[in-house]
Write an enzyme that holds these catalytic residues in place. Structure first.
Site, PDB file in Angstrom:
ATOM      1  N   GLU A  36       1.214  -0.561  -5.225  1.00  0.00           N
ATOM      2  CA  GLU A  36       0.123   0.408  -5.364  1.00  0.00           C
ATOM      3  C   GLU A  36       0.761   1.785  -5.446  1.00  0.00           C
ATOM      4  O   GLU A  36       0.984   2.457  -4.447  1.00  0.00           O
ATOM      5  CB  GLU A  36      -0.851   0.362  -4.189  1.00  0.00           C
ATOM      6  CG  GLU A  36      -2.116   1.186  -4.454  1.00  0.00           C
ATOM      7  CD  GLU A  36      -2.321   2.412  -3.555  1.00  0.00           C
ATOM      8  OE1 GLU A  36      -3.205   3.238  -3.880  1.00  0.00           O
ATOM      9  OE2 GLU A  36      -1.624   2.575  -2.553  1.00  0.00           O
ATOM     10  N   ASP A  74       0.821  -1.205   0.000  1.00  0.00           N
ATOM     11  CA  ASP A  74       0.000   0.000   0.000  1.00  0.00           C
ATOM     12  C   ASP A  74       0.866   1.270   0.000  1.00  0.00           C
ATOM     13  O   ASP A  74       1.844   1.360   0.743  1.00  0.00           O
ATOM     14  CB  ASP A  74      -0.879  -0.015   1.262  1.00  0.00           C
ATOM     15  CG  ASP A  74      -1.859   1.146   1.293  1.00  0.00           C
ATOM     16  OD1 ASP A  74      -2.653   1.275   0.362  1.00  0.00           O
ATOM     17  OD2 ASP A  74      -1.814   1.932   2.266  1.00  0.00           O
TER      18      ASP A  74
END
Ligand code: GLC
Ligand code: GLC
Length: 638
Positions: free
Chosen positions: A331, A289
């Site tokens: 990401e 993330d």
């Protein structure tokens, strides 16, 4: 014995003898020689990377030794079943490049109530053909504000509303038995302010204050904020928030998400421990993330710094030692040049493809494929042994992350174009079919992004025909350009925006919840009835997916551009071994022709691989509005 350049032999010896001294860490027999083999092979990388990050510290040797021991211990704890999977994937390292791969993503609670509910949906996942399931963050998190779970209070505890760690392990095993890999987030840029480390930091413990970016006054925050972009300006201005005791802590996203300080090797080791713990529960892929934000340096934008890559590579090297089959998915929703830099077999083997995602919507609004075609031509091909994850939309907003330089070459002004796209997708532009809503509209910078489900953005609320065609068209690109297609589950039955989202506790100020509806049971019930929009979308997508799975040319990511000489029609070629698929997709609202001349590089006889019908290219091809076609072609002789 390692002889790799740059490895301090004395240090390596020290680490090895520390390993050897821990009898329990060096099991007898085959496993032991595997461990030695892997250490011989991968330790030099770990050493180099860890040294690049922390080599100048006086405690470097102790830190490295502790990391090595921790890694060996984790391997020891790794269940035999997962070690067997490691071995299998070592033999078949390209498993995730197969044209059979299909991803789905959902929130555990919204889609299935809890982990048992997810388990009960495995038969449906098999019906759909999923081989990859991303469960949105399912860890312990603050209530009611947790950014959809992206504020983690413990990486070792499942949110009790969803289940237990034991259930997650069982689910992972059952998914594996059904050919489905489990993907979870590794939210390593920040923890929640309720995490034990954050609580201790807040209580003034110096050891844990060093886990975060905490300063006694505004001096350093002001200095950093000179160069740092605001990510959630609706939530708080700048990057720092004031703590109850008057100190300031870095919070890139929400006030309750505190950024970890990776310049401290204790943080690296602590998070490596959490990562390996997750790997040993049976997670196959970690969605890394917010990778762009993980390293900060004064005087820089603190995004995409070189050390962010070193850090990811170091985590990756830890995996190669202790959880070799684990993959990373990046990401990075940033400039396409920067997105590409995270994609590497030694860093993130998988990456979201945010540029393609955004440009599918861009082409749909403009009815002009120029930017999308340009992106496929210059930005699609990535290193061997890596893959895109192609999606039409995610749980997040759609941001217009194309490069202004690319747009300028086509005579497009990036700033104005984004304004147009935003107004189009929030239905303020005359003639727009889209029903999106703005996200983080920042009047100061002109920045804004878009929320909305695929079907609502395609106009399904207003009428079915063209909207269904648009939904299929958008997915056809994600399914065939190369990479793992990722469905936001529920979109395959045309789920609509949830306009009541703001009534749910903790969601009111975050418009992304408009496109995170609860399980659309009524829509699923109609999925096999092609006379309904649900059925038309579902069966349409299912057909494309089964064609994809039967088309070897769709494996991997290699794409060869194809110029259609028509701005309304996207073209690209997917080469196989001695064969070729040509895809054409009409993004315009009128019939469009590709001339015989344009197609003259191919033999006249082609086959439509979706219908199985022959197609004569000697007459050119005419596509209806929003129609696409996948053709198996052969190069013309001579
Ligand atoms: C990622 C997630 C997003 C979240 C943010 C902070 O971008 O996709 O949903 O808000 O990270 O963790
Ligand atoms: C991501 C992206 C941003 C997105 C946010 C969460 O990292 O940079 O565009 O809005 O986090 O949604």
């Amino acid at each position: 014995m390692v002889e790799a350049a740059g490895v301090d032999q004395a240090l390596w010896q020290h680490a090895l003898s520390a390993l050897g001294a821990q009898a329990d860490l060096m099991p007898e027999g085959q496993d032991s020689s595997d461990v030695r083999h892997r250490f011989d092979r991968h330790f030099p990388d770990l050493y180099r990377l860890f040294h690049a990050l922390y080599g100048s510290r006086p405690d470097f040797q102790e830190q490295l030794t502790a990391l090595v021991l921790q890694t060996a211990r984790s391997w020891n704890d790794r269940p035999a079943e997962l070690k067997a999977l490691d071995a299998e994937r070592e033999r078949n390292s390209g498993w995730f490049l197969s044209n059979n791969m299909l991803g789905g993503v959902c929130y555990v609670d919204r889609y299935a109530e809890d982990l048992d509910g997810v388990r009960a949906r495995i038969p449906y996942f098999k019906e759909l053909g999923l081989t990859y399931l991303h469960l949105m963050p399912l860890f312990l998190a603050p209530e009611p504000h947790s950014d959809g779970g992206y504020a983690v209070s413990s990486y070792r505890d499942v949110n009790p509303k969803l289940g237990t760690m034991e259930q997650l392990r069982d689910l992972a095993a059952e998914l594996r038995a059904n050919g489905i890999s489990l993907v979870v987030d590794f939210i390593f840029n920040h923890t929640s302010d309720e995490h034990e480390w954050a609580r201790r930091a807040a209580a003034g413990d110096p050891e844990f204050s060093d886990y975060y970016w905490i300063y006694p006054d505004r001096t350093m925050p002001d200095a950093f904020e000179q160069n740092v972009r605001e990510i959630f300006p609706d939530d708080h201005p700048g990057s720092f928030i004031e703590m109850p005791d008057g100190r300031w802590v870095w919070a890139t996203f929400h006030t309750f998400q505190w950024d970890l300080n990776y310049s401290n090797p204790d943080v690296f080791r602590a998070m490596a421990g959490e990562m390996l713990f997750l790997a040993n529960q049976g997670v196959d892929i970690l969605r890394m993330d917010a990778v762009a934000f993980i390293w900060k340096r004064l005087g820089t934008p603190c995004e995409n710094l070189p050390e962010a890559h070193t850090l990811l590579q170091a985590f990756n090297a830890v995996c190669r030692l202790a959880a070799p089959s684990l993959l990373f998915k990046s990401e990075a929703i940033v400039h396409p040049d920067e997105v590409a830099l995270y994609i590497d077999p030694a860093e993130c083997q998988l990456s979201y493809n945010p540029l393609q995602m955004a440009l599918i919507w861009e082409a749909m609004a403009t009815r002009d494929v120029s930017l999308l075609a340009q992106a496929l031509e210059r930005r699609h091909n990535i290193p061997a042994g890596t893959s895109w994850v192609n999606y039409v939309r995610s749980h997040d907003d759609i941001g217009w992350t194309f490069a202004d330089e690319d747009a300028a070459e086509l005579g497009i002004n990036g700033f104005d174009h984004r304004r147009f796209l935003n107004s189009f997708y929030v239905n303020r532009f005359p003639g727009s079919f889209a029903r999106g809503v703005p996200f983080q509209d920042n009047p100061r910078t002109g920045d804004c992004r878009i929320s909305g489900t695929t079907a609502s953005l395609c106009g399904l609320e207003d009428g079915t025909g063209q909207a269904v065609d648009r939904i299929l068209l958008a997915h056809s690109v994600a399914f065939s350009t190369g990479g793992i297609p990722l469905l936001y589950l529920g979109d395959e039955v045309g789920q609509l925006n949830d306009y009541g989202y703001a009534l749910e506790e903790g969601h009111g100020t975050d418009s992304r919840w408009v496109h995170r509806p609860h399980y659309p049971g009524e829509r699923y019930a109609k999925r096999h009835d092609r006379t309904t929009p649900e059925g038309a979308v579902f069966e349409g997508l299912r057909t494309l997916l089964s064609v994809r799975a039967a088309t070897p040319e769709f494996a991997g990511t290699r794409l060869v551009p194809f110029t259609t000489n028509n701005r309304g029609v996207l073209g690209y070629q997917r080469p196989g071994e001695g064969s070729l698929v040509l895809a054409l997709a009409n993004f315009s609202d009128s019939h469009q022709s590709i001339t015989a001349q344009t197609l003259s590089g191919f033999a006249a006889g082609a086959v439509d691989i979706v219908t199985g019908s022959p197609v004569a290219l000697s007459d050119g091809i005419t596509l209806r509005p929003q129609e696409f076609i996948w053709l198996r072609v052969t190069p013309a002789l001579g």
